[in-house]
Scaffold this motif. Structure first.
Motif, PDB file in Angstrom:
ATOM      1  N   UNK A  23       0.719  -1.281   0.175  1.00 14.05           N
ATOM      2  CA  UNK A  23      -0.210   0.091   0.130  1.00 14.05           C
ATOM      3  C   UNK A  23       0.920   1.421   0.020  1.00 14.05           C
ATOM      4  N   UNK A  24       2.174   1.103   0.352  1.00 12.37           N
ATOM      5  CA  UNK A  24       3.106   2.472   0.519  1.00 12.37           C
ATOM      6  C   UNK A  24       3.545   2.732  -1.192  1.00 12.37           C
ATOM      7  N   UNK A  25       3.469   1.852  -1.899  1.00 14.41           N
ATOM      8  CA  UNK A  25       3.827   1.856  -3.314  1.00 14.41           C
ATOM      9  C   UNK A  25       2.535   2.484  -4.056  1.00 14.41           C
ATOM     10  N   UNK A  26       1.493   1.949  -3.908  1.00 12.66           N
ATOM     11  CA  UNK A  26       0.318   2.134  -4.628  1.00 12.66           C
ATOM     12  C   UNK A  26      -0.922   1.499  -3.927  1.00 12.66           C
ATOM     13  N   UNK A  27      -1.854   2.488  -3.282  1.00 14.83           N
ATOM     14  CA  UNK A  27      -2.734   2.067  -2.399  1.00 14.83           C
ATOM     15  C   UNK A  27      -4.213   1.539  -3.249  1.00 14.83           C
ATOM     16  N   UNK A  28      -4.242   1.945  -4.319  1.00 15.87           N
ATOM     17  CA  UNK A  28      -5.468   1.431  -5.148  1.00 15.87           C
ATOM     18  C   UNK A  28      -5.727   0.003  -5.318  1.00 15.87           C
ATOM     19  N   UNK A  29      -4.275  -0.658  -5.634  1.00 11.93           N
ATOM     20  CA  UNK A  29      -4.593  -2.214  -6.119  1.00 11.93           C
ATOM     21  C   UNK A  29      -4.897  -2.826  -4.719  1.00 11.93           C
ATOM     22  N   UNK A  30      -5.000  -2.332  -3.624  1.00  9.24           N
ATOM     23  CA  UNK A  30      -5.104  -2.832  -2.361  1.00  9.24           C
ATOM     24  C   UNK A  30      -6.573  -3.446  -2.227  1.00  9.24           C
ATOM     25  N   UNK A  31      -7.451  -2.541  -3.025  1.00 12.79           N
ATOM     26  CA  UNK A  31      -8.841  -2.936  -2.800  1.00 12.79           C
ATOM     27  C   UNK A  31      -9.017  -4.211  -3.317  1.00 12.79           C
ATOM     28  N   UNK A  32      -8.823  -4.833  -4.658  1.00 17.36           N
ATOM     29  CA  UNK A  32      -9.137  -6.135  -4.814  1.00 17.36           C
ATOM     30  C   UNK A  32      -8.359  -7.414  -3.833  1.00 17.36           C
ATOM     31  N   UNK A  33      -7.274  -6.805  -3.518  1.00 17.00           N
ATOM     32  CA  UNK A  33      -6.657  -7.684  -2.745  1.00 17.00           C
ATOM     33  C   UNK A  33      -7.188  -8.213  -1.237  1.00 17.00           C
ATOM     34  N   UNK A  34      -7.658  -6.693  -0.675  1.00 16.40           N
ATOM     35  CA  UNK A  34      -8.308  -6.959   0.490  1.00 16.40           C
ATOM     36  C   UNK A  34      -9.885  -7.664   0.372  1.00 16.40           C
ATOM     37  N   UNK A  35     -10.646  -7.579  -0.665  1.00 19.65           N
ATOM     38  CA  UNK A  35     -11.893  -7.980  -0.748  1.00 19.65           C
ATOM     39  C   UNK A  35     -11.637  -9.404  -1.058  1.00 19.65           C
ATOM     40  N   UNK A  36     -10.675  -9.836  -1.684  1.00 18.85           N
ATOM     41  CA  UNK A  36     -10.436 -11.350  -2.044  1.00 18.85           C
ATOM     42  C   UNK A  36      -9.994 -12.027  -0.995  1.00 18.85           C
ATOM     43  N   UNK A  37      -9.224 -11.318  -0.196  1.00 17.68           N
ATOM     44  CA  UNK A  37      -8.933 -12.059   1.336  1.00 17.68           C
ATOM     45  C   UNK A  37     -10.028 -12.197   2.105  1.00 17.68           C
ATOM     46  N   UNK A  38     -10.776 -11.053   2.014  1.00 14.38           N
ATOM     47  CA  UNK A  38     -11.764 -11.117   3.444  1.00 14.38           C
ATOM     48  C   UNK A  38     -13.098 -11.977   2.630  1.00 14.38           C
ATOM     49  N   UNK A  39     -13.115 -12.544   1.666  1.00 19.57           N
ATOM     50  CA  UNK A  39     -14.231 -13.163   1.266  1.00 19.57           C
ATOM     51  C   UNK A  39     -14.254 -14.313   1.922  1.00 19.57           C
ATOM     52  N   UNK A  40     -13.125 -15.274   2.081  1.00 22.16           N
ATOM     53  CA  UNK A  40     -13.040 -16.582   2.750  1.00 22.16           C
ATOM     54  C   UNK A  40     -13.926 -16.471   3.869  1.00 22.16           C
ATOM     55  N   UNK A  41     -14.238 -15.779   5.132  1.00 19.13           N
ATOM     56  CA  UNK A  41     -15.050 -16.213   5.953  1.00 19.13           C
ATOM     57  C   UNK A  41     -16.491 -16.324   5.589  1.00 19.13           C
ATOM     58  N   UNK A  42     -16.963 -15.320   4.717  1.00 17.46           N
ATOM     59  CA  UNK A  42     -18.199 -15.383   4.391  1.00 17.46           C
ATOM     60  C   UNK A  42     -18.530 -16.615   3.450  1.00 17.46           C
ATOM     61  N   UNK A  43     -17.592 -17.066   2.528  1.00 19.18           N
ATOM     62  CA  UNK A  43     -17.860 -18.079   1.660  1.00 19.18           C
ATOM     63  C   UNK A  43     -17.986 -19.247   2.535  1.00 19.18           C
ATOM     64  N   UNK A  44     -17.445 -19.619   3.715  1.00 10.92           N
ATOM     65  CA  UNK A  44     -17.429 -20.515   4.491  1.00 10.92           C
ATOM     66  C   UNK A  44     -18.674 -21.022   5.139  1.00 10.92           C
ATOM     67  N   UNK A  45     -19.694 -20.031   5.113  1.00  8.08           N
ATOM     68  CA  UNK A  45     -21.174 -20.267   5.428  1.00  8.08           C
ATOM     69  C   UNK A  45     -21.614 -21.586   4.263  1.00  8.08           C
ATOM     70  N   UNK A  46     -21.023 -21.589   3.289  1.00  5.10           N
ATOM     71  CA  UNK A  46     -21.585 -22.750   2.238  1.00  5.10           C
ATOM     72  C   UNK A  46     -20.308 -23.537   2.075  1.00  5.10           C
ATOM     73  N   UNK A  47     -20.232 -24.442   2.739  1.00  5.90           N
ATOM     74  CA  UNK A  47     -18.973 -25.499   2.415  1.00  5.90           C
ATOM     75  C   UNK A  47     -18.525 -25.967   1.123  1.00  5.90           C
ATOM     76  N   UNK A  48     -19.766 -26.097   0.141  1.00  8.20           N
ATOM     77  CA  UNK A  48     -19.601 -26.528  -1.098  1.00  8.20           C
ATOM     78  C   UNK A  48     -19.041 -25.439  -1.872  1.00  8.20           C
ATOM     79  N   UNK A  49     -19.664 -24.159  -1.756  1.00  9.98           N
ATOM     80  CA  UNK A  49     -18.972 -23.013  -2.334  1.00  9.98           C
ATOM     81  C   UNK A  49     -17.467 -22.958  -1.971  1.00  9.98           C
TER      82      UNK A  49
END
Length: 579
Positions: free
Chosen positions: A125-151
């Protein structure tokens, strides 16, 4: 001897070609402190390699170009077919590919994974903050998807992949995918109870079609999106429900938060961009937002036209409960992103003052400039220490610690409120340290300044965070207990910290009219927590200066007002970016 008019003297060289990780003493020490010994050595090598990469002139040029040439929306191809694609400069893809390859979406289930990732995120994020958004969303989606074990079984390996594929294809045919998120709508904003997007079930189990409009959709070039919508059954079962995602989504690593089953009336869905047969899903990007900063990253308004295919994630009517784990993780990234901006701004200011001479000597040796730099360095180090401590709590919570899980419930919104609030004044003061040079785009400081308010706004602005802390105080006593245990570990080490803890406890004991003074309370909690961490772990000069100014009451309204009796030279030297 005559000197040419274009001879350059008394200018600082560019801050490039250095190890951004190893020269950040606060970050390197926090990583060593919080990583398990069995993984530290290998992780430190990887982080140092990434630090060299982020400190290179090439990476910094990529960051500049990604912002100089922001993304463009292409709604149709040359034949008139709707394609809804976002075009990015090649530098954006280079930055994103480098970050994915370094493991910025690969933290869950790994010993020390969240601490290592937090350090990587802070560097990237020190080099360029904008590309942190998709990185953050992708990382953070894991606990939500675990509500559906198949997904989760199908998607989680792709989210954690270290392969970046930018083309749009059926997700399960790719080696790695990115996810975005769409929660808010124009009529409601943070109050997702006002969401009107509808979901109608199909004959296929768990499949729906969506109709609606999302006012902010993060990372619209992603392979899929987690969104909230109403089903007929959940809406009727929860009419007049009382849960707001922005108000309760700060929950812990497991998604603890307020509300009970069926209260919110919303359901979480996964919307892929490309369907399994290769056809494009109905995902109309209406426009890209013209933002103050974060210009390299696309944020969009999107429309679902009644044929948008979606897969339900979790139970009907429990969409907020499903997605709050994602929001909690992205809120921590807001803390880390602000810490990154502060660190880079302070590094630039100290670097400039070390090379620039004025009034007979280097700026860094002038007592008043040293005071300013030391004050900025304190704020930066406190933010880094807090962000890495919360990342360590994620690792511990994932390993089963209920106390650390409870700490996250209250400490995440506390940190999100305070660290993101401090970012803008820190960056503005650091810019001033460079004088007129700092106000010029080529210095990079204007881009940091435009970026600095963002993390305070995204994922719930200041009032939302403060109210969420009040919700935890009232409904989840175990969260407050975990917070008090954490700050209590430093009691007795500094009389100013002990006094600040007592004053905080007195304020916590009086909840009458608390909402009107919630910001004051949360600020006090944040400074006490940061002070406790620095008293325990920072060098004496840093801990003393923080306690004297942030906890002891001897703190001016502007930066550069630290007590002159402190060891300010040691504080500034610790913040020097050169290895």
């Amino acid at each position: 001897m005559a000197t040419g008019t274009h001879t350059v003297t008394n200018q600082a060289p560019p801050l490039v070609g250095y190890d951004m990780f190893s020269s950040d003493r606060a970050l390197a020490e926090a990583v060593e402190r919080h990583l398990p010994p069995e993984v530290y050595e290998e992780a430190a090598k990887e982080l140092a390699g990434f630090g060299v990469s982020t400190g290179s002139s090439q990476a910094q040029e990529w960051g500049r170009l990604a912002n100089e040439f922001p993304p463009r929306l292409r709604t149709h191809d040359r034949y008139g077919n709707r394609i809804d694609e976002v075009e990015f400069h090649p530098s954006w893809h280079r930055l994103l590919g480098r970050a994915v390859g370094a493991g910025l979406t690969d933290a869950w289930g790994r010993p020390g994974g969240h601490v290592k990732r937090a350090a990587l995120f802070l560097l990237a994020s020190q080099v360029e903050a904008g590309h942190g958004c998709p990185l953050s969303m992708t990382h953070a989606a894991v606990p939500a998807l675990r509500a559906d074990p198949e997904l989760a079984a199908a998607w989680e390996p792709l989210l954690a992949s270290r392969v970046y594929e930018q083309d749009l294809r059926p997700p399960l045919e790719k080696a790695g995918v990115l996810l975005g998120m769409g929660m808010t709508e124009k009529q409601g904003g943070s109050d997702v109870r006002a969401n009107a997007t509808r979901a109608e079930p199909l004959a296929e189990d768990g499949a729906y079609v969506l109709t609606g409009h999302k006012w902010f959709c993060s990372a619209p070039m992603s392979d899929g999106f987690l969104v909230l919508a109403r089903t007929a059954r959940s809406a009727s079962a929860s009419a007049g429900g009382s849960t707001s995602a922005a108000g309760s989504a700060s929950g812990s690593a497991s998604g603890s938060g307020s509300g009970s089953a069926g209260e919110d009336g919303l359901t979480c869905f996964l919307v892929p961009r490309v369907l399994p047969d290769g056809s494009r899903n109905a995902f109309a990007i209406q426009r890209l937002k013209d933002k103050l900063g974060n210009r390299s990253n696309a944020s969009a308004e999107v429309e679902f036209d009644g044929s948008t295919w979606a897969r339900r994630v979790g139970e009907e009517g429990r969409g907020v409960r499903t997605i709050i784990g994602m929001v909690a993780a992205t809120r921590l990234d807001c803390v880390l992103g602000s810490a990154a901006l502060m660190r880079q701004a302070v590094a630039q200011a100290v670097h400039h003052a070390s090379y620039r001479s004025a009034f007979g000597g280097p700026l860094v040796d002038k007592p008043l400039m040293r005071n300013v730099l030391a004050d900025l360095a304190l704020e930066s180090e406190a933010a880094t220490a807090l962000g890495l401590r919360l990342a360590a709590a994620y690792d511990a919570a994932e390993a089963g610690s209920e106390e650390e899980r409870a700490l996250l419930r209250i400490a995440v919104p506390v940190a999100k409120y305070w660290v993101t609030k401090r970012c803008t004044p820190v960056v503005a003061e650091a810019l001033e340290c460079l004088g007129g040079n700092g106000y010029v785009e080529e210095s990079g400081l204007p881009r940091l300044l435009r970026e600095s308010p963002l993390n305070s706004v995204w994922e719930g602005a200041g009032n939302v965070q403060a109210l969420d802390v009040l919700r935890a105080l009232r409904r989840e006593p175990e969260a407050l207990n975990a917070f008090l245990v954490e700050v209590g570990r430093a009691r007795g080490a500094d009389h100013r910290l002990d006094r600040a803890i007592r004053e905080m406890l007195a304020e916590l004991a009086d909840l009458d009219g608390i909402e009107a003074r919630a910001r004051r309370l949360v600020e006090r909690m944040a400074r006490v927590l940061q002070g406790a961490l620095l008293v325990r772990w920072a060098p004496p000069a840093v801990a003393d200066a923080f306690a004297a100014s942030r906890l002891g009451g001897d703190w001016g309204a502007a930066f550069g007002t630290l007590p002159h009796t402190l060891d300010l030279a040691a504080v500034v030297e610790r913040a020097r970016p050169e290895a």
